[in-house]
Design a protein around this motif. Structure first.
Motif, PDB file in Angstrom:
ATOM      1  N   LEU A 166     -35.011  35.667  18.068  1.00  0.00           N
ATOM      2  CA  LEU A 166     -35.034  37.012  18.233  1.00  0.00           C
ATOM      3  C   LEU A 166     -36.494  37.749  17.913  1.00  0.00           C
ATOM      4  O   LEU A 166     -37.069  38.623  18.541  1.00  0.00           O
ATOM      5  CB  LEU A 166     -34.006  37.768  17.739  1.00  0.00           C
ATOM      6  CG  LEU A 166     -34.140  39.378  17.784  1.00  0.00           C
ATOM      7  CD1 LEU A 166     -33.723  39.726  19.344  1.00  0.00           C
ATOM      8  CD2 LEU A 166     -32.680  39.670  16.930  1.00  0.00           C
TER       9      LEU A 166
ATOM     10  N   HIS B 284     -33.659  43.853  21.305  1.00  0.00           N
ATOM     11  CA  HIS B 284     -32.172  43.728  20.701  1.00  0.00           C
ATOM     12  C   HIS B 284     -31.211  43.972  21.879  1.00  0.00           C
ATOM     13  O   HIS B 284     -30.263  43.226  22.087  1.00  0.00           O
ATOM     14  CB  HIS B 284     -31.981  44.698  19.688  1.00  0.00           C
ATOM     15  CG  HIS B 284     -32.666  44.050  18.324  1.00  0.00           C
ATOM     16  ND1 HIS B 284     -31.675  43.561  17.320  1.00  0.00           N
ATOM     17  CD2 HIS B 284     -33.718  44.211  17.874  1.00  0.00           C
ATOM     18  CE1 HIS B 284     -32.574  43.411  16.179  1.00  0.00           C
ATOM     19  NE2 HIS B 284     -33.789  43.777  16.612  1.00  0.00           N
TER      20      HIS B 284
ATOM     21  N   LEU C 112     -31.321  34.964  30.108  1.00  0.00           N
ATOM     22  CA  LEU C 112     -32.447  35.363  29.972  1.00  0.00           C
ATOM     23  C   LEU C 112     -33.648  35.351  31.181  1.00  0.00           C
ATOM     24  O   LEU C 112     -34.252  36.443  31.479  1.00  0.00           O
ATOM     25  CB  LEU C 112     -33.155  34.888  28.587  1.00  0.00           C
ATOM     26  CG  LEU C 112     -32.779  35.372  27.169  1.00  0.00           C
ATOM     27  CD1 LEU C 112     -33.620  34.547  26.237  1.00  0.00           C
ATOM     28  CD2 LEU C 112     -33.230  36.992  27.050  1.00  0.00           C
TER      29      LEU C 112
ATOM     30  N   TYR D 282     -31.493  41.038  24.207  1.00  0.00           N
ATOM     31  CA  TYR D 282     -30.819  39.652  23.535  1.00  0.00           C
ATOM     32  C   TYR D 282     -29.004  39.896  23.851  1.00  0.00           C
ATOM     33  O   TYR D 282     -28.454  39.046  24.165  1.00  0.00           O
ATOM     34  CB  TYR D 282     -31.063  39.914  22.168  1.00  0.00           C
ATOM     35  CG  TYR D 282     -31.672  38.362  21.501  1.00  0.00           C
ATOM     36  CD1 TYR D 282     -32.548  37.938  22.289  1.00  0.00           C
ATOM     37  CD2 TYR D 282     -30.656  37.766  20.514  1.00  0.00           C
ATOM     38  CE1 TYR D 282     -33.029  36.501  21.667  1.00  0.00           C
ATOM     39  CE2 TYR D 282     -31.177  36.608  20.075  1.00  0.00           C
ATOM     40  CZ  TYR D 282     -32.006  35.878  20.746  1.00  0.00           C
ATOM     41  OH  TYR D 282     -32.604  34.720  20.105  1.00  0.00           O
TER      42      TYR D 282
ATOM     43  N   ALA E 102     -37.105  30.525  24.974  1.00  0.00           N
ATOM     44  CA  ALA E 102     -36.859  32.096  25.378  1.00  0.00           C
ATOM     45  C   ALA E 102     -37.900  32.872  25.894  1.00  0.00           C
ATOM     46  O   ALA E 102     -37.995  33.779  26.403  1.00  0.00           O
ATOM     47  CB  ALA E 102     -35.957  32.603  24.112  1.00  0.00           C
TER      48      ALA E 102
END
Length: 260
Positions: free
Chosen positions: A204, A226, A253, A229, A41
């Motif tokens: 996260l 957030h 992403l 995400y 990520a």
């Protein structure tokens, strides 16, 4: 009263622009279950990750990286002293760092004590589910790593936690709330399958750290993490099952373009 924040807000896009421009070195102590997704990520959004407690990494990397995140489940393979070394090193070097007290309050007093021992090193942000954060604030915890409380229920408690710790506190749920104790941001959306992908919540915390690395507003950076995400999860909704959803989520992403 919470202010809504989403990918449509230029402030969110500006935070991602800064991340992609600076390509921060982000160091993490997390569990071996979440490490792969966390690293991928971070790479997807343009950060440079390093994960693990090899030799003197907790002291050297925590002080030298642009940001640090510590997931409590790193205690699966590291001792409390390792996490304390990393937190202390980041704090003393003035680096932003994120604490994720996963499974805090689930009935393991020794573990909870190890997590509490990190608070004197002043995390920049604390993120977790409602039960974890309620327990960290002195209330009743949840069931293992799962929450038994709603983010709405936790909001007044996490506001108090933000004031007592000096951290930005973020609680995840159907609605995510991010607060510095006075101001509250809320972000909605996402996809329920995030709860069915191992390490998604842990990851996260890594994204929050990356955005904190070069921000003028920690509250906005945590809120942006957030919102980013949520939109990536929404755009991955075409996936057929949870396995392909995890891959699609990483794809989305990586494809986020702040200009569009």
């Amino acid at each position: 009263m919470a202010s809504t924040i989403s990918w449509a807000d230029q402030a969110v896009r500006d935070e991602l622009i800064a991340l992609k421009h600076h390509q921060p070195f982000v160091y993490g102590l997390t569990n071996y279950i979440a490490a792969n997704l966390s690293a991928n990520a971070l790479l997807a959004v343009g950060a440079a990750p390093a994960i693990g407690a090899a030799l003197d990494w907790p002291s050297r990397f925590a002080a030298g990286a642009n940001a640090l995140w510590i997931n409590g489940a790193a205690l699966m393979s590291s001792g409390p002293d390792t996490l304390q070394t990393a937190a202390r090193s980041a704090h003393e070097a003035g680096r932003p760092w994120v604490l994720d007290p996963v499974a805090f309050g689930a009935g393991s007093p020794e573990y909870d004590a190890a997590i509490r021992s990190l608070l004197p090193f002043k995390p920049t942000a604390i993120r977790g589910n409602a039960s974890e954060l309620i327990a960290l604030a002195g209330g009743e915890g949840g069931k293992g790593v799962e929450t038994t409380a709603r983010s709405d229920d936790a909001l007044p408690i996490v506001q108090r936690l933000a004031k007592t710790t000096g951290a930005i506190v973020a609680v995840s749920g159907p609605v995510d709330y991010i607060t510095d104790g006075d101001h509250v941001l809320a972000t909605r959306g996402g996809d329920a399958r995030l709860t069915q992908v191992t390490g998604a919540g842990c990851t996260l915390g890594a994204l929050i750290a990356a955005l904190l690395a070069n921000t003028k507003s920690p509250l906005q950076a945590v809120g942006a993490a957030h919102a980013i995400y949520k939109v990536a999860a929404e755009r991955a909704a075409h996936a057929r099952g949870t396995g392909s959803f995890a891959v699609a989520f990483l794809d989305e992403l990586s494809l986020l373009d702040p200009a569009n």
